[in-house]
Design a protein around this motif. Structure first.
Motif, PDB file in Angstrom:
ATOM      1  N   ILE A 135       0.268  -1.008   0.014  1.00 56.52           N
ATOM      2  CA  ILE A 135       0.076   0.421   0.111  1.00 56.52           C
ATOM      3  C   ILE A 135       0.961   1.547  -0.228  1.00 56.52           C
ATOM      4  N   GLY A 136       1.801   1.247   0.861  1.00 55.65           N
ATOM      5  CA  GLY A 136       2.596   2.834   0.548  1.00 55.65           C
ATOM      6  C   GLY A 136       3.505   2.541  -0.533  1.00 55.65           C
ATOM      7  N   LEU A 137       3.903   1.377  -1.583  1.00 53.38           N
ATOM      8  CA  LEU A 137       4.112   1.424  -2.953  1.00 53.38           C
ATOM      9  C   LEU A 137       2.815   2.500  -3.713  1.00 53.38           C
ATOM     10  N   LEU A 138       2.470   1.389  -3.742  1.00 48.99           N
ATOM     11  CA  LEU A 138       0.749   2.431  -4.125  1.00 48.99           C
ATOM     12  C   LEU A 138       0.521   3.961  -3.987  1.00 48.99           C
ATOM     13  N   GLY A 139       0.994   4.049  -2.902  1.00 58.10           N
ATOM     14  CA  GLY A 139       0.715   5.262  -2.406  1.00 58.10           C
ATOM     15  C   GLY A 139       1.575   6.178  -3.023  1.00 58.10           C
ATOM     16  N   VAL A 140       2.927   5.897  -3.327  1.00 51.20           N
ATOM     17  CA  VAL A 140       3.923   6.926  -3.997  1.00 51.20           C
ATOM     18  C   VAL A 140       3.778   6.456  -5.091  1.00 51.20           C
ATOM     19  N   MET A 141       3.223   5.813  -5.976  1.00 48.82           N
ATOM     20  CA  MET A 141       2.604   5.459  -7.246  1.00 48.82           C
ATOM     21  C   MET A 141       1.659   6.549  -8.244  1.00 48.82           C
ATOM     22  N   ILE A 142       0.500   6.779  -7.504  1.00 48.87           N
ATOM     23  CA  ILE A 142      -0.027   7.306  -7.522  1.00 48.87           C
ATOM     24  C   ILE A 142       0.079   9.280  -7.240  1.00 48.87           C
ATOM     25  N   TRP A 143       1.416   9.489  -6.405  1.00 51.77           N
ATOM     26  CA  TRP A 143       1.776  10.912  -5.981  1.00 51.77           C
ATOM     27  C   TRP A 143       2.315  11.335  -7.414  1.00 51.77           C
ATOM     28  N   VAL A 144       3.538  10.030  -8.049  1.00 49.96           N
ATOM     29  CA  VAL A 144       4.895  10.423  -8.844  1.00 49.96           C
ATOM     30  C   VAL A 144       3.717  10.040 -10.346  1.00 49.96           C
ATOM     31  N   ILE A 145       2.125   9.447 -10.609  1.00 51.26           N
ATOM     32  CA  ILE A 145       1.862   9.912 -11.674  1.00 51.26           C
ATOM     33  C   ILE A 145       1.491  11.092 -11.835  1.00 51.26           C
ATOM     34  N   TYR A 146       0.725  11.180 -11.152  1.00 50.49           N
ATOM     35  CA  TYR A 146      -0.199  12.845 -10.670  1.00 50.49           C
ATOM     36  C   TYR A 146       1.230  13.683 -11.171  1.00 50.49           C
ATOM     37  N   ALA A 147       1.835  14.029 -10.011  1.00 45.70           N
ATOM     38  CA  ALA A 147       2.283  15.040 -10.284  1.00 45.70           C
ATOM     39  C   ALA A 147       3.406  15.087 -11.391  1.00 45.70           C
ATOM     40  N   GLY A 148       3.771  13.990 -12.133  1.00 47.39           N
ATOM     41  CA  GLY A 148       4.547  13.802 -13.979  1.00 47.39           C
ATOM     42  C   GLY A 148       3.558  14.304 -14.581  1.00 47.39           C
ATOM     43  N   MET A 149       2.449  14.360 -14.437  1.00 46.70           N
ATOM     44  CA  MET A 149       0.735  14.302 -15.595  1.00 46.70           C
ATOM     45  C   MET A 149       1.043  15.640 -14.880  1.00 46.70           C
ATOM     46  N   ARG A 150       1.170  16.417 -14.285  1.00 45.28           N
ATOM     47  CA  ARG A 150       0.838  18.444 -13.855  1.00 45.28           C
ATOM     48  C   ARG A 150       2.017  18.871 -14.717  1.00 45.28           C
ATOM     49  N   GLU A 151       3.613  18.514 -13.970  1.00 43.26           N
ATOM     50  CA  GLU A 151       4.304  18.676 -14.227  1.00 43.26           C
ATOM     51  C   GLU A 151       5.100  18.551 -15.783  1.00 43.26           C
ATOM     52  N   LEU A 152       4.459  17.520 -16.656  1.00 42.43           N
ATOM     53  CA  LEU A 152       5.322  16.997 -18.007  1.00 42.43           C
ATOM     54  C   LEU A 152       3.527  17.947 -19.351  1.00 42.43           C
ATOM     55  N   PHE A 153       2.392  17.795 -18.787  1.00 39.43           N
ATOM     56  CA  PHE A 153       1.342  17.795 -19.379  1.00 39.43           C
ATOM     57  C   PHE A 153       0.390  19.009 -19.190  1.00 39.43           C
ATOM     58  N   GLU A 154       1.327  19.797 -18.455  1.00 44.71           N
ATOM     59  CA  GLU A 154       0.185  20.474 -17.783  1.00 44.71           C
ATOM     60  C   GLU A 154      -1.048  20.025 -17.274  1.00 44.71           C
ATOM     61  N   VAL A 155      -1.219  19.475 -17.016  1.00 37.46           N
ATOM     62  CA  VAL A 155      -3.044  18.539 -17.814  1.00 37.46           C
ATOM     63  C   VAL A 155      -3.432  19.629 -15.709  1.00 37.46           C
ATOM     64  N   PRO A 156      -4.888  19.563 -15.411  1.00 33.34           N
ATOM     65  CA  PRO A 156      -5.041  20.481 -14.287  1.00 33.34           C
ATOM     66  C   PRO A 156      -5.390  19.376 -12.853  1.00 33.34           C
ATOM     67  N   PRO A 157      -5.628  19.250 -11.967  1.00 35.89           N
ATOM     68  CA  PRO A 157      -5.262  18.641 -10.889  1.00 35.89           C
ATOM     69  C   PRO A 157      -6.644  17.312 -10.942  1.00 35.89           C
ATOM     70  N   VAL A 158      -7.751  17.448 -11.683  1.00 38.41           N
ATOM     71  CA  VAL A 158      -8.904  16.318 -11.840  1.00 38.41           C
ATOM     72  C   VAL A 158      -8.561  15.640 -12.938  1.00 38.41           C
ATOM     73  N   VAL A 159      -7.529  16.234 -13.806  1.00 36.84           N
ATOM     74  CA  VAL A 159      -6.995  14.471 -15.003  1.00 36.84           C
ATOM     75  C   VAL A 159      -5.883  14.057 -14.509  1.00 36.84           C
ATOM     76  N   GLY A 160      -4.620  14.530 -13.590  1.00 42.35           N
ATOM     77  CA  GLY A 160      -3.848  14.298 -13.000  1.00 42.35           C
ATOM     78  C   GLY A 160      -4.439  12.905 -12.016  1.00 42.35           C
ATOM     79  N   ALA A 161      -5.789  13.662 -11.258  1.00 40.53           N
ATOM     80  CA  ALA A 161      -5.855  12.322 -10.662  1.00 40.53           C
ATOM     81  C   ALA A 161      -6.496  10.828 -10.690  1.00 40.53           C
ATOM     82  N   VAL A 162      -7.280  11.781 -11.916  1.00 37.70           N
ATOM     83  CA  VAL A 162      -7.937  10.525 -13.079  1.00 37.70           C
ATOM     84  C   VAL A 162      -6.693   8.960 -13.051  1.00 37.70           C
ATOM     85  N   VAL A 163      -5.873   9.935 -13.435  1.00 40.73           N
ATOM     86  CA  VAL A 163      -4.450   8.891 -14.693  1.00 40.73           C
ATOM     87  C   VAL A 163      -4.372   8.881 -13.719  1.00 40.73           C
TER      88      VAL A 163
END
Length: 474
Positions: free
Chosen positions: A343-371
């Motif tokens: 579960i700890g690894l999954l928590g890190v994974m969801i944050w990395v994907i969210y932050a990466g989507m917002r940083e690289l593709f400049e998507v809004p928070p909702v899109v990053g959260a969905v992905v």
């Protein structure tokens, strides 16, 4: 029949588990009229009682409606309850079985009057259902095992669960760069808020006011730390205390379960759970909003431009905070200890994907959260099927790092400072992020279900009622 492998079904029999509902439906549909009229012995009342009590305990411990229905139907097959139908709502469980011949149907019902989230019991009940479905457990043994599960203590003492609740807020404080003082204050605020709600619960106060009081206590401590910081000219990130406690109180479990129930076609339960979610949100908004309004009126300086947020950072401290939030959330839900590292690894994974989507593709928070939520949903459902465990203990804690505590806090402050329209938009965005998380993890489960068979008892594609209501017929 003794199972030598610690209760896990043999690896080659997951297809049998997934096809049990299909076998039951075909068997009863294909009965000839002579077979329908044939006199049969009455169903065992002990089996009916067992199925009802398993369903009641699963629902009371936090399992979703669809999973409870599938588990109960699997038990009706295992213990020879003919022509059984199950109805599960938010608080009521009904089982009807028809013996055949001239006998009338036999119907039993149980009402869930008290719910206590306990994923340890959910996990043990799934094991009981699987072993019974595979013929590894007789009725008497299943009844004895159910009684043991019902009376068994959680895997953690009560004080550990309380500490876990406090660690959610403390980890959020660390994640937002608040430092040791802020993390310690957030921990204290969460524990005091939790104890306040327990105090009120023991005196019969409604849960809405319990949650509002817990939020108000945490917000008061956060405002107090902010005021002390201004007096000693040391600006603590006191907003991280309030934000962390909002994240600890946010209803991640009913949000995921409500969308799961709606997608599976259990609309009554879905509406009830969603209403529960919004009532909890209303309580948090009421408690924090009242304290924030009083603080602004009393002249406590709250600067909207410097509110704490982890942003899109992937620094080690932020990743540590994300893992800490997920693990602490899992402990507060009594998730078995062997699942915490995953579960700890999954928590890190969801944050990395969210932050990466917002940083690289400049998507809004909702899109990053969905992905991020879809990715966690796929992995969580795959793990649940592979290990033959319930899926909610993987999913609910793992989305905790993205719960919109900072957005909710910002919206409340904007309301109190006279920018109502901006505050409303922030609150709407917070709700959208929450719904995106719930929908994303459920979409991940649908993707796994579409391309993989097997898993928990009764989880076959053909046996799923929600897939056959409109265009999914065969």
């Amino acid at each position: 029949m003794e199972d030598k492998r610690g209760g896990r079904p043999p690896s080659g029999e997951d297809r049998m588990l997934s096809r049990m509902r299909d076998w039951r439906a075909r068997h009863e549909r294909d009965l000839t009229p002579d077979e329908e009229d044939e006199e049969r012995p009455l169903p065992d009342a002990r089996a009916i009682d067992l199925v009802l009590r398993v369903g009641e305990l699963m629902l009371a411990s936090g399992e979703g409606t669809e999973a409870v229905s599938e588990a109960m139907l699997s038990l009706t097959v295992a213990f020879n309850l003919p022509r059984s139908e199950v109805s599960v709502t938010f608080t009521t469980i009904t089982l009807s079985t028809h013996p055949g011949g001239d006998h009338p149907p036999i119907t039993g019902e149980r009402v869930v009057r008290r719910r206590s989230l306990d994923y340890y019991r959910v996990n043990e009940l799934h094991t009981l259902v699987q072993r019974s479905a595979l013929g590894l457990m007789e009725l008497e043994d299943a009844a004895a095992r159910l009684e043991f599960i019902r009376r068994a203590p959680t895997p953690y003492p009560n004080w550990v669960i309380v500490v876990g609740f406090g660690m959610i807020a403390a980890s959020a404080g660390v994640m937002m760069g608040g430092g040791f003082v802020v993390a310690a204050a957030a921990f204290l605020a969460a524990v005091l808020g939790d104890r306040t709600s327990v105090f009120l619960a023991r005196r019969g106060v409604a849960e809405f006011y319990q949650m509002a009081a817990a939020a108000a206590v945490a917000a008061t401590i956060g405002v107090g730390v902010l005021w002390v910081g201004t007096q000693i000219d040391h600006p603590f990130q006191a907003g991280a205390i309030i934000t962390g406690n909002i994240m600890a109180l946010l209803p991640g479990r009913p949000l995921v379960a409500s969308l799961q129930d709606g997608i599976s076609g259990s609309y009554v339960s879905s509406a009830a759970r969603l209403l529960e979610t919004f009532f909890i949100l209303g309580a948090i908004v009421s408690g924090v909003g009242a304290v924030a309004y009083a603080a602004v009126r009393l002249g406590v300086p709250i600067d909207l431009d410097n509110l704490p947020s982890a942003g899109t950072s992937m620094e080690p401290l932020v990743l540590l905070g994300a893992a800490g939030i997920a693990i602490a959330f899992a402990v507060s839900l009594a998730v078995p200890a062997r699942m915490l590292a995953t579960i700890g690894l999954l928590g890190v994974m969801i944050w990395v994907i969210y932050a990466g989507m917002r940083e690289l593709f400049e998507v809004p928070p909702v899109v990053g959260a969905v992905v991020g939520a879809v990715a966690v949903g796929v992995v969580g459902h795959w793990l649940a099927r592979r290990t033959r465990r319930p899926v909610l203990p993987y999913l609910v804690p793992s989305i905790a790092p993205l719960l919109p505590g900072s957005l909710l806090y910002r919206g409340l402050l904007e309301f109190t400072q006279g920018t109502a329209m901006t505050g409303l938009l922030s609150l709407v965005e917070a709700v959208m992020v929450g719904l995106a998380l719930g929908a994303g993890v459920n979409l991940g489960g649908e993707l796994v279900r579409a391309f993989q068979r097997g898993g928990l008892a009764g989880a076959g594609m053909r046996g799923r009622p929600a897939a056959r209501r409109t265009r999914g017929g065969y």
